[in-house]
Design a protein around this motif. Structure first.
Motif, mmCIF file in Angstrom:
data_model
loop_
_atom_site.group_PDB
_atom_site.id
_atom_site.type_symbol
_atom_site.label_atom_id
_atom_site.label_comp_id
_atom_site.label_asym_id
_atom_site.label_seq_id
_atom_site.Cartn_x
_atom_site.Cartn_y
_atom_site.Cartn_z
ATOM 1 N N SER A 185 -5.900 8.011 9.377
ATOM 2 C CA SER A 185 -4.454 7.865 9.092
ATOM 3 C C SER A 185 -3.984 6.689 8.216
ATOM 4 O O SER A 185 -4.761 6.062 8.117
ATOM 5 C CB SER A 185 -3.748 7.904 10.489
ATOM 6 O OG SER A 185 -2.351 7.698 10.437
ATOM 7 N N THR A 186 -2.974 7.127 7.430
ATOM 8 C CA THR A 186 -2.737 5.847 6.436
ATOM 9 C C THR A 186 -1.328 5.474 6.987
ATOM 10 O O THR A 186 -0.536 6.338 7.113
ATOM 11 C CB THR A 186 -2.825 5.991 4.861
ATOM 12 O OG1 THR A 186 -1.522 7.436 4.823
ATOM 13 C CG2 THR A 186 -4.160 6.900 4.556
ATOM 14 N N GLY B 83 2.334 6.166 -0.451
ATOM 15 C CA GLY B 83 1.687 7.443 -0.217
ATOM 16 C C GLY B 83 0.627 7.705 -1.167
ATOM 17 O O GLY B 83 -0.096 8.612 -1.263
ATOM 18 N N THR C 152 -2.936 8.472 0.403
ATOM 19 C CA THR C 152 -2.787 9.606 0.986
ATOM 20 C C THR C 152 -2.898 10.667 -0.048
ATOM 21 O O THR C 152 -3.825 11.780 0.087
ATOM 22 C CB THR C 152 -1.666 9.926 1.835
ATOM 23 O OG1 THR C 152 -1.802 8.783 2.860
ATOM 24 C CG2 THR C 152 -1.962 11.239 2.638
ATOM 25 N N LEU D 16 -8.592 14.028 7.090
ATOM 26 C CA LEU D 16 -7.156 13.290 6.808
ATOM 27 C C LEU D 16 -6.201 13.916 7.632
ATOM 28 O O LEU D 16 -5.691 15.147 7.576
ATOM 29 C CB LEU D 16 -6.647 13.690 5.380
ATOM 30 C CG LEU D 16 -5.424 12.914 4.619
ATOM 31 C CD1 LEU D 16 -5.759 11.309 4.847
ATOM 32 C CD2 LEU D 16 -5.140 13.371 3.374
ATOM 33 N N CYS E 239 -3.131 12.305 8.681
ATOM 34 C CA CYS E 239 -1.749 12.031 8.450
ATOM 35 C C CYS E 239 -1.514 10.622 7.392
ATOM 36 O O CYS E 239 -2.257 9.830 7.601
ATOM 37 C CB CYS E 239 -0.735 11.932 9.365
ATOM 38 S SG CYS E 239 -0.749 10.645 10.566
ATOM 39 N N GLY E 240 -0.264 10.741 6.999
ATOM 40 C CA GLY E 240 -0.046 9.435 6.109
ATOM 41 C C GLY E 240 1.556 8.867 6.503
ATOM 42 O O GLY E 240 2.134 9.966 6.474
ATOM 43 N N SER F 7 -7.961 4.002 10.254
ATOM 44 C CA SER F 7 -6.560 3.889 9.531
ATOM 45 C C SER F 7 -6.828 2.930 8.912
ATOM 46 O O SER F 7 -7.656 2.088 8.661
ATOM 47 C CB SER F 7 -5.461 3.787 10.425
ATOM 48 O OG SER F 7 -5.569 2.475 11.138
#
Length: 165
Positions: A20-21, A28, A31, A44, A46-47, A94
């Protein structure tokens, strides 16, 4: 220089990591860069893109007192962003960025090109965090790209470091 995207993807996949980022100044880009890798949906998660202090607080749970005490461009805020991104989904690793991409310095005097990073790793119930501040030169978008590449490269280095006995 960013590691080969496939190397990062293979490492995340082999180690059963879900990423997660939490991005501010990179908007963004981390991501997006990782999303270009075929099969990224396997690892991956979520971002989050949170530019304002209010978004950082409401979306990621950053404490107002941390922002007031340390400023938006700080390792403390980056750390809380990474932890917030880790705890709000199924991710077990993350990365976060917060800083001043430019082209001008921040109103508080933080120089353009200053970016704070944090990498958080869930190890059972514990969370291991590494935070770092870097200074990048170049245009606004060059700073964003360099910061995103740096954040991605750190994923492997800091995960390996936290896994050493």
């Amino acid at each position: 220089m960013m590691r080969n995207g496939e190397e990062v993807a293979d490492y995340l996949r082999r180690n059963d990591l879900r990423l997660s980022t939490a991005e501010s100044c990179t908007a963004g880009l981390i991501t997006s860069m990782l999303g270009e890798i075929e099969g990224s949906g396997e690892w991956l998660e979520c971002g989050y893109v949170t530019y304002s202090a209010e978004a950082k607080q409401s979306v990621l749970g950053i404490r107002e007192e941390t922002i007031e005490r340390c400023g938006l461009t700080s390792e403390e805020v980056a750390t809380e962003m990474a932890v917030g991104a880790l705890k709000r989904n199924r991710a077990n690793i993350s990365v976060s960025t917060t800083g001043v991409a430019g082209p001008t310095d921040a109103p508080d005097g933080t120089p353009a090109g200053t970016v704070c990073f944090a990498w958080a790793h869930a190890l059972g119930k514990a969370v291991v965090i590494y935070a770092k501040t870097e200074q990048f030169s170049g245009s606004r978008n060059e700073v964003r790209r360099r910061a995103a590449e740096y954040a991605i490269s750190g994923l492997l280095d800091f995960h390996r470091k936290c896994m050493k006995p």
